[in-house]
Structure formats: structure tokens, C-alpha cells
Design a protein around this motif. Sequence first.
Motif, mmCIF file in Angstrom:
data_model
loop_
_atom_site.group_PDB
_atom_site.id
_atom_site.type_symbol
_atom_site.label_atom_id
_atom_site.label_comp_id
_atom_site.label_asym_id
_atom_site.label_seq_id
_atom_site.Cartn_x
_atom_site.Cartn_y
_atom_site.Cartn_z
ATOM 1 N N ILE A 1 -2.904 -3.097 7.460
ATOM 2 C CA ILE A 1 -1.451 -3.089 7.281
ATOM 3 C C ILE A 1 -0.762 -3.754 8.466
ATOM 4 O O ILE A 1 -1.062 -3.468 9.622
ATOM 5 C CB ILE A 1 -0.959 -1.645 7.071
ATOM 6 C CG1 ILE A 1 -1.515 -1.125 5.747
ATOM 7 C CG2 ILE A 1 0.559 -1.564 7.114
ATOM 8 C CD1 ILE A 1 -1.296 0.339 5.511
ATOM 9 N N ARG B 1 -7.870 0.655 7.612
ATOM 10 C CA ARG B 1 -8.665 0.309 6.424
ATOM 11 C C ARG B 1 -8.023 -0.823 5.616
ATOM 12 O O ARG B 1 -8.713 -1.725 5.142
ATOM 13 C CB ARG B 1 -8.852 1.535 5.549
ATOM 14 C CG ARG B 1 -9.705 1.267 4.334
ATOM 15 C CD ARG B 1 -9.943 2.499 3.472
ATOM 16 N NE ARG B 1 -8.823 3.415 3.486
ATOM 17 C CZ ARG B 1 -8.943 4.737 3.630
ATOM 18 N NH1 ARG B 1 -10.116 5.286 3.760
ATOM 19 N NH2 ARG B 1 -7.878 5.508 3.620
ATOM 20 N N GLU B 2 -6.707 -0.801 5.466
ATOM 21 C CA GLU B 2 -6.020 -1.776 4.627
ATOM 22 C C GLU B 2 -5.507 -2.988 5.405
ATOM 23 O O GLU B 2 -5.010 -3.938 4.809
ATOM 24 C CB GLU B 2 -4.847 -1.111 3.902
ATOM 25 C CG GLU B 2 -5.249 0.018 2.980
ATOM 26 C CD GLU B 2 -6.041 -0.459 1.773
ATOM 27 O OE1 GLU B 2 -5.916 -1.641 1.394
ATOM 28 O OE2 GLU B 2 -6.791 0.353 1.204
ATOM 29 N N GLY C 1 -4.012 10.336 9.202
ATOM 30 C CA GLY C 1 -4.127 9.739 7.873
ATOM 31 C C GLY C 1 -3.474 8.371 7.794
ATOM 32 O O GLY C 1 -4.030 7.437 7.217
ATOM 33 N N ILE C 2 -2.309 8.233 8.380
ATOM 34 C CA ILE C 2 -1.619 6.944 8.382
ATOM 35 C C ILE C 2 -2.412 5.926 9.192
ATOM 36 O O ILE C 2 -2.568 4.774 8.775
ATOM 37 C CB ILE C 2 -0.186 7.094 8.896
ATOM 38 C CG1 ILE C 2 0.640 7.863 7.857
ATOM 39 C CG2 ILE C 2 0.442 5.736 9.190
ATOM 40 C CD1 ILE C 2 2.026 8.223 8.307
ATOM 41 N N GLU D 1 -5.576 5.831 9.615
ATOM 42 C CA GLU D 1 -6.729 5.443 8.796
ATOM 43 C C GLU D 1 -6.332 4.400 7.761
ATOM 44 O O GLU D 1 -7.050 3.417 7.557
ATOM 45 C CB GLU D 1 -7.323 6.670 8.092
ATOM 46 C CG GLU D 1 -8.052 7.612 9.013
ATOM 47 C CD GLU D 1 -8.508 8.889 8.309
ATOM 48 O OE1 GLU D 1 -8.403 8.964 7.061
ATOM 49 O OE2 GLU D 1 -8.946 9.804 9.004
ATOM 50 N N TRP D 2 -5.196 4.601 7.112
ATOM 51 C CA TRP D 2 -4.707 3.640 6.123
ATOM 52 C C TRP D 2 -4.438 2.285 6.773
ATOM 53 O O TRP D 2 -4.787 1.247 6.233
ATOM 54 C CB TRP D 2 -3.424 4.142 5.463
ATOM 55 C CG TRP D 2 -3.661 5.062 4.300
ATOM 56 C CD1 TRP D 2 -3.621 6.417 4.329
ATOM 57 C CD2 TRP D 2 -3.962 4.702 2.963
ATOM 58 N NE1 TRP D 2 -3.879 6.923 3.087
ATOM 59 C CE2 TRP D 2 -4.094 5.882 2.223
ATOM 60 C CE3 TRP D 2 -4.131 3.492 2.321
ATOM 61 C CZ2 TRP D 2 -4.388 5.887 0.880
ATOM 62 C CZ3 TRP D 2 -4.421 3.493 0.970
ATOM 63 C CH2 TRP D 2 -4.549 4.695 0.261
ATOM 64 N N VAL E 1 0.852 -1.188 0.000
ATOM 65 C CA VAL E 1 0.000 0.000 0.000
ATOM 66 C C VAL E 1 0.890 1.240 0.000
ATOM 67 O O VAL E 1 1.739 1.407 0.882
ATOM 68 C CB VAL E 1 -0.917 0.019 1.247
ATOM 69 C CG1 VAL E 1 -1.753 1.275 1.275
ATOM 70 C CG2 VAL E 1 -1.791 -1.219 1.279
ATOM 71 N N ASP F 1 -6.975 1.534 15.830
ATOM 72 C CA ASP F 1 -6.542 1.899 14.474
ATOM 73 C C ASP F 1 -5.258 1.178 14.090
ATOM 74 O O ASP F 1 -5.019 0.901 12.924
ATOM 75 C CB ASP F 1 -6.313 3.408 14.361
ATOM 76 C CG ASP F 1 -7.595 4.212 14.506
ATOM 77 O OD1 ASP F 1 -8.683 3.654 14.269
ATOM 78 O OD2 ASP F 1 -7.492 5.398 14.863
ATOM 79 N N MET G 1 0.986 5.092 0.556
ATOM 80 C CA MET G 1 0.159 6.084 1.247
ATOM 81 C C MET G 1 0.370 7.469 0.659
ATOM 82 O O MET G 1 1.489 7.832 0.318
ATOM 83 C CB MET G 1 0.511 6.100 2.727
ATOM 84 C CG MET G 1 0.240 4.813 3.412
ATOM 85 S SD MET G 1 0.682 4.934 5.145
ATOM 86 C CE MET G 1 0.413 3.262 5.645
ATOM 87 N N ASP G 2 -0.698 8.224 0.579
ATOM 88 C CA ASP G 2 -0.608 9.583 0.065
ATOM 89 C C ASP G 2 -0.762 10.622 1.169
ATOM 90 O O ASP G 2 -0.956 11.796 0.891
ATOM 91 C CB ASP G 2 -1.625 9.808 -1.049
ATOM 92 C CG ASP G 2 -3.062 9.673 -0.571
ATOM 93 O OD1 ASP G 2 -3.277 9.255 0.572
ATOM 94 O OD2 ASP G 2 -3.969 9.980 -1.364
ATOM 95 N N ARG G 3 -0.683 10.176 2.413
ATOM 96 C CA ARG G 3 -0.761 11.108 3.544
ATOM 97 C C ARG G 3 0.413 10.846 4.471
ATOM 98 O O ARG G 3 0.880 9.722 4.586
ATOM 99 C CB ARG G 3 -2.066 10.917 4.308
ATOM 100 C CG ARG G 3 -3.262 11.328 3.452
ATOM 101 C CD ARG G 3 -4.550 11.243 4.184
ATOM 102 N NE ARG G 3 -4.595 12.112 5.350
ATOM 103 C CZ ARG G 3 -5.658 12.183 6.146
ATOM 104 N NH1 ARG G 3 -6.723 11.444 5.889
ATOM 105 N NH2 ARG G 3 -5.662 12.977 7.193
#
Length: 69
Positions: free
Chosen positions: A35, A32-33, A25-26, A28-29, A16, A58, A18-20
Motif C-alpha cells: 500500500i 502484504r499489499e 493489522g494495518i 500487515e496489510w 484495498v 512494514d 481493510m477489515d482490521r
Amino acid sequence: MVLGPILAAQAQSKCVLMDRIDAVGIAEWVRREGIVTFSSVPTMFHDLLTHPDVKQDDLATLTRPAVGG
């Protein structure tokens, strides 16, 4: 930065990008993914662990953090 995607491809796992770069933001990634492995600098891990908007749930899947830099 190049080895991460190559190793993920060899292991036939997901990589993945990440764009944040903020702690929320991290987080959330990660949630959601799902990781498991995440490489970052010590400051980012500090932010992830101390930011009031990042909950322990999270980061529950993050079992193999890698610190460097």
C-alpha cells in the motif's frame, strides 16, 4: 470513504479495503499489499509509529499517508 475507491478505479490502481483497525493489522496489510496511500485519523498514525510490534519495514511502501478527522 466513497471517493477512495472511485479514484483508485479512475487511476486503474488497486483499492484495498481493510477489515482490521489495530496498528499491527494495518501494518500487515500495508506490507502484504504494498500500500502506497492510506487515509486515517491522527491517532491511528500515532499507533502505527509507536506500537512496538510494528516495524519500520512494514510501512516502507507507505509513501503517501493522508491524515484527517
